[in-house]
Design a protein around this motif. Structure first.
Motif, PDB file in Angstrom:
ATOM      1  N   ALA A 121       2.082   1.861  -3.465  1.00  0.00           N
ATOM      2  CA  ALA A 121       1.031   2.457  -4.295  1.00  0.00           C
ATOM      3  C   ALA A 121       0.819   3.924  -3.919  1.00  0.00           C
ATOM      4  O   ALA A 121       0.687   4.805  -4.801  1.00  0.00           O
ATOM      5  CB  ALA A 121      -0.265   1.672  -4.130  1.00  0.00           C
ATOM      6  N   ASN A 122       0.785   4.199  -2.630  1.00  0.00           N
ATOM      7  CA  ASN A 122       0.626   5.587  -2.191  1.00  0.00           C
ATOM      8  C   ASN A 122       1.795   6.447  -2.639  1.00  0.00           C
ATOM      9  O   ASN A 122       1.632   7.620  -2.994  1.00  0.00           O
ATOM     10  CB  ASN A 122       0.500   5.643  -0.671  1.00  0.00           C
ATOM     11  CG  ASN A 122      -0.813   5.050  -0.177  1.00  0.00           C
ATOM     12  OD1 ASN A 122      -1.820   5.070  -0.914  1.00  0.00           O
ATOM     13  ND2 ASN A 122      -0.809   4.493   1.020  1.00  0.00           N
ATOM     14  N   ARG A 140       3.602   5.987  -5.358  1.00  0.00           N
ATOM     15  CA  ARG A 140       3.442   6.291  -6.781  1.00  0.00           C
ATOM     16  C   ARG A 140       2.389   7.374  -6.978  1.00  0.00           C
ATOM     17  O   ARG A 140       2.565   8.300  -7.770  1.00  0.00           O
ATOM     18  CB  ARG A 140       3.051   5.007  -7.527  1.00  0.00           C
ATOM     19  CG  ARG A 140       4.196   3.991  -7.629  1.00  0.00           C
ATOM     20  CD  ARG A 140       3.852   2.899  -8.618  1.00  0.00           C
ATOM     21  NE  ARG A 140       2.705   2.106  -8.174  1.00  0.00           N
ATOM     22  CZ  ARG A 140       2.801   1.019  -7.423  1.00  0.00           C
ATOM     23  NH1 ARG A 140       3.996   0.596  -7.005  1.00  0.00           N
ATOM     24  NH2 ARG A 140       1.735   0.346  -7.061  1.00  0.00           N
ATOM     25  N   ARG A 141       1.267   7.260  -6.217  1.00  0.00           N
ATOM     26  CA  ARG A 141       0.221   8.270  -6.342  1.00  0.00           C
ATOM     27  C   ARG A 141       0.717   9.636  -5.879  1.00  0.00           C
ATOM     28  O   ARG A 141       0.447  10.661  -6.507  1.00  0.00           O
ATOM     29  CB  ARG A 141      -0.994   7.843  -5.506  1.00  0.00           C
ATOM     30  CG  ARG A 141      -2.185   8.797  -5.603  1.00  0.00           C
ATOM     31  CD  ARG A 141      -3.373   8.216  -4.855  1.00  0.00           C
ATOM     32  NE  ARG A 141      -3.054   7.930  -3.466  1.00  0.00           N
ATOM     33  CZ  ARG A 141      -3.036   8.857  -2.500  1.00  0.00           C
ATOM     34  NH1 ARG A 141      -3.302  10.120  -2.792  1.00  0.00           N
ATOM     35  NH2 ARG A 141      -2.770   8.507  -1.267  1.00  0.00           N
ATOM     36  N   LEU A 142       1.487   9.613  -4.799  1.00  0.00           N
ATOM     37  CA  LEU A 142       2.016  10.882  -4.313  1.00  0.00           C
ATOM     38  C   LEU A 142       3.011  11.495  -5.274  1.00  0.00           C
ATOM     39  O   LEU A 142       3.087  12.726  -5.411  1.00  0.00           O
ATOM     40  CB  LEU A 142       2.693  10.664  -2.938  1.00  0.00           C
ATOM     41  CG  LEU A 142       1.738  10.368  -1.769  1.00  0.00           C
ATOM     42  CD1 LEU A 142       2.550  10.036  -0.521  1.00  0.00           C
ATOM     43  CD2 LEU A 142       0.816  11.548  -1.505  1.00  0.00           C
ATOM     44  N   LEU A 168       2.837  11.210  -8.542  1.00  0.00           N
ATOM     45  CA  LEU A 168       2.024  11.846  -9.586  1.00  0.00           C
ATOM     46  C   LEU A 168       1.453  13.170  -9.074  1.00  0.00           C
ATOM     47  O   LEU A 168       1.462  14.186  -9.789  1.00  0.00           O
ATOM     48  CB  LEU A 168       0.901  10.896 -10.012  1.00  0.00           C
ATOM     49  CG  LEU A 168       1.372   9.585 -10.706  1.00  0.00           C
ATOM     50  CD1 LEU A 168       0.180   8.669 -10.936  1.00  0.00           C
ATOM     51  CD2 LEU A 168       2.080   9.891 -12.008  1.00  0.00           C
ATOM     52  N   GLU A 169       0.924  13.117  -7.861  1.00  0.00           N
ATOM     53  CA  GLU A 169       0.388  14.358  -7.291  1.00  0.00           C
ATOM     54  C   GLU A 169       1.475  15.411  -7.136  1.00  0.00           C
ATOM     55  O   GLU A 169       1.240  16.609  -7.319  1.00  0.00           O
ATOM     56  CB  GLU A 169      -0.257  14.075  -5.941  1.00  0.00           C
ATOM     57  CG  GLU A 169      -1.529  13.233  -6.049  1.00  0.00           C
ATOM     58  CD  GLU A 169      -2.139  12.951  -4.682  1.00  0.00           C
ATOM     59  OE1 GLU A 169      -1.502  13.366  -3.679  1.00  0.00           O
ATOM     60  OE2 GLU A 169      -3.211  12.333  -4.624  1.00  0.00           O
ATOM     61  N   ARG A 206       0.834  -1.207   0.000  1.00  0.00           N
ATOM     62  CA  ARG A 206       0.000   0.000   0.000  1.00  0.00           C
ATOM     63  C   ARG A 206       0.872   1.261   0.000  1.00  0.00           C
ATOM     64  O   ARG A 206       0.555   2.247  -0.665  1.00  0.00           O
ATOM     65  CB  ARG A 206      -0.909  -0.007   1.214  1.00  0.00           C
ATOM     66  CG  ARG A 206      -1.852   1.189   1.276  1.00  0.00           C
ATOM     67  CD  ARG A 206      -2.698   1.134   2.526  1.00  0.00           C
ATOM     68  NE  ARG A 206      -3.581  -0.045   2.509  1.00  0.00           N
ATOM     69  CZ  ARG A 206      -4.407  -0.358   3.525  1.00  0.00           C
ATOM     70  NH1 ARG A 206      -4.424   0.408   4.609  1.00  0.00           N
ATOM     71  NH2 ARG A 206      -5.186  -1.428   3.439  1.00  0.00           N
TER      72      ARG A 206
END
Length: 341
Positions: free
Chosen positions: A225-226, A228-230, A232-233, A222
């Motif tokens: 994944a977070n 990678r999302r962070l 992008l953000e 997790r």
């Protein structure tokens, strides 16, 4: 004077020195006779030198016996002489010499005895002094011994008290040991229970650890994944930050333009305030002129309304009209003057 052959032989023949550690009365008497025939007074030291041995304590009683028997020996060697005791037979000269020698021997013997007695007394005094010193030392030693005995008794009493205290401490220690043994038994039982609980806790910990490992793996996935999302953000945020920076620059330029315009407006406002002040002054002056004109017009109307008395009065009226003060100027002329630059 005639002498016997035996006495001549005793004087001419020296006494032979015999070896050995001890001396006899005959040795002492023979040495004394030799010294006497040589014209010397027999003394302890001279006899010891003549014999070459012997101690003063051994020579002294033999010499005293020699002096005691000297008169009897002299009685048997010569005829009687005047002034001698009864039964003494010897030549007068020899007898007198023997008596003089005997008196001298007695006086020297007494002197020697006195010297010996003084020496012995000195020795005794020295021994008495030594005894006094020894007695004092003994008294001091006795006092020291008494102090030591007192100290020893005190130490013994302290030792007894310490022994009693040690025994009491030993009894207390024994009681404490019994309590410690009981505590040790209870501790062993508690330790056994604690070991069992520890084993159970270890098993529970192992189960929880396996659960934690699985949870950690899930949380790691997790987190990735977070992450990678962070990321992008973060990229989007960086782009928005860049646009915001550009907008900020534009706003800053607009702000600078607004500040310049505000400065211009402020300057214009100051000029308007100055013009308004000037206008207020002009308006006040105009009001004064208007008031003067109104007062003049009222005066003029009152003069026109008054009845004329005669013709010559008209001329006076015309003359009064001509005398109107220069200050009564129309208001339009004043406004024109105020508007001039």
């Amino acid at each position: 004077m005639t002498t016997s052959p035996t006495s001549t032989a005793a004087i001419s023949t020296p006494l032979p020195r015999q070896g050995g550690r001890g001396i006899s009365e005959h040795d002492v008497w023979t040495a004394a006779d030799t010294l006497l025939m040589a014209g010397q007074r027999p003394t302890i030291e001279r006899i010891r030198q003549q014999l070459g041995r012997g101690s003063p304590n051994t020579v002294s009683p033999y010499l005293d016996a020699w002096f005691a028997g000297l008169g009897a020996r002299l009685q048997g060697t010569s005829a009687a002489a005047p002034g001698l005791p009864d039964g003494v037979t010897m030549p007068e000269s020899v007898a007198r010499a023997a008596l003089d020698l005997w008196a001298l021997a007695l006086s020297e013997g007494r002197a020697a005895l006195a010297a010996d007695e003084a020496a012995r007394r000195a020795v005794l005094d020295a021994r008495d002094a030594e005894l006094v010193a020894d007695r004092e030392a003994l008294e001091q030693a006795r006092a020291v011994l008494h102090e030591r005995i007192t100290s020893a008794e005190t130490a013994a009493a302290d030792a007894r008290q310490a022994r009693e205290e040690a025994q009491a401490q030993a009894r207390r220690a024994e009681a404490l040991l019994i309590e410690a043994q009981a505590d040790a038994v209870a501790s062993r039982q508690a330790l056994s229970v604690a070991r069992e609980r520890t084993q159970a806790l270890q098993e529970e910990h192992a189960a929880q650890r396996s659960h934690w490992d699985a949870e950690r793996t899930r949380l790691g996935e997790r987190a990735e994944a977070n992450e990678r999302r962070l990321m992008l953000e973060l990229d989007a945020t960086r782009a928005s930050v860049k646009s915001l920076q550009q907008e900020r620059k534009q706003v800053q330029r607009q702000l600078q333009d607004a500040e310049a315009a505000l400065a211009t407006m402020t300057e214009a406002q100051h000029e308007m305030r100055a013009a308004k002040a000037l206008q207020d002054a002009v308006v006040a002056r105009l009001r004064e002129h208007v008031s003067a004109q109104e007062a003049l017009a009222a005066t003029y109307q009152s003069m026109l309304a008054a009845p004329t008395a005669s013709l010559p009065g008209r001329g006076n009226v015309s003359g009064r009209k001509r005398r109107v003060p220069l200050g009564a100027v129309p208001a339009t002329s004043v406004l024109r003057r105020a508007r001039r630059p």
